[in-house]
Design an enzyme around this catalytic site. Structure first.
Site, PDB file in Angstrom:
ATOM      1  CG  ASP A  13      -1.793   1.178   1.359  1.00 55.12           C
ATOM      2  OD1 ASP A  13      -2.364   1.604   0.340  1.00 55.12           O
ATOM      3  OD2 ASP A  13      -1.907   1.712   2.478  1.00 55.12           O
ATOM      4  CG  ASP A  15      -1.524   7.761   0.643  1.00 56.23           C
ATOM      5  OD1 ASP A  15      -0.474   7.876  -0.008  1.00 56.23           O
ATOM      6  OD2 ASP A  15      -2.597   8.298   0.311  1.00 56.23           O
ATOM      7  CG  ASP A 186      -2.418   2.371   6.473  1.00 59.81           C
ATOM      8  OD1 ASP A 186      -3.236   3.166   6.994  1.00 59.81           O
ATOM      9  OD2 ASP A 186      -2.321   2.224   5.244  1.00 59.81           O
TER      10      ASP A 186
END
Length: 268
Positions: A13, A15, A186
């Protein structure tokens, strides 16, 4: 003769996993200066974006956010956004990259794995960032363009289950052995992506993902050292990129603007 091992990959991922902030937050001042975002549009969406940033968002909230942001972007001039990104990408995004993420990317490449960035942000931002990081491929949201402007339609929304399907399709195309591959995120919304590989990792996880990682025995990593990428690797020269649009990142910008506006009102 033993069978030839299939290739493997590491899926990241973007961000809060590779980059310490929103991948589009770096462009907020320039987007506003370029007239792409009005104060009224920012304030109308600010509360929902702020809730998403602070505590996460469920699928219904993310769907409303997707609809609003796609409508907001309708009519944006692609060339204007291209110029904004070209002017700021290397100067602003570079220092936001986590040192720990850079090390992991290097380790996976050294082990012979392809590195794939999988992000809800727009391909126009993710692709040049991926090039900076030496990624082998990117999976990202794609917007429709007609006559040099965004139509407001989304051709592919790289979110939740769509991410998992995209990496499964990519694995089929490139022959990756997902059972021996890695993934990092996250967010609880990326659980299906993490479940698709044999070695899932939670990075700076939100509350819900941390709970699932603990229950399933997934490693939890903490990245906290943003680094100037130029100090770690030789970057390609800056060049004009495609248009910059990141739905998740733009949400972060809206939330930041809302918080700033509240502070100004209280200070007055």
């Amino acid at each position: 003769m033993s069978p030839v091992a299939r290739p493997t990959a590491a899926f990241f991922d973007l961000d809060k996993t590779i980059i310490a902030k929103s991948s589009t937050l770096a462009f907020s001042r320039e987007f506003q200066a370029g007239g792409l975002i009005t104060r009224g549009a920012v304030l109308r969406s600010a509360y929902a974006q702020f809730v998403y940033l602070v505590g996460g968002a469920d699928h219904d909230q993310m769907e409303k956010m997707r609809q609003f942001m796609s409508q907001l972007c309708a009519g944006w001039d692609v060339q204007t956004v291209r110029e904004i990104v070209a002017d700021t990408l290397h100067h602003t995004v570079d220092p936001l990259v986590y040192d720990e993420a850079v090390s992991l990317i290097e380790q996976h490449h050294a082990a012979g794995r392809d590195v794939i960035i999988v992000s809800t942000s727009g391909s126009e931002v993710v692709e040049p960032i991926g090039e900076m990081l030496g990624a082998d491929h990117v999976v990202a949201t794609r917007m429709a363009v007609e006559g040099g402007k965004y139509t407001g339609e989304i051709r592919f929304y790289a979110y939740a289950e769509n991410k998992a399907k995209a990496i499964t399709d990519l694995a089929r195309k490139r022959g990756y052995d997902l059972a021996r591959s890695y993934a990092y995120s996250d967010s609880i919304t990326d659980v299906t992506m993490l479940e698709a590989v044999g070695h899932p990792h939670a990075v700076n996880p939100d509350k819900d993902l941390r709970k699932i990682a603990r229950e399933r025995g997934w490693p939890v990593l903490v990245f906290e050292k943003p680094v100037a990428l130029r100090s770690r690797m030789r970057l390609p020269p800056a060049k004009p990129t495609l248009a910059a649009l990141a739905l998740g990142g733009l949400a972060a910008f809206a939330a930041t603007a809302w918080v700033r506006a509240r502070r100004l009102r209280h200070a007055a």
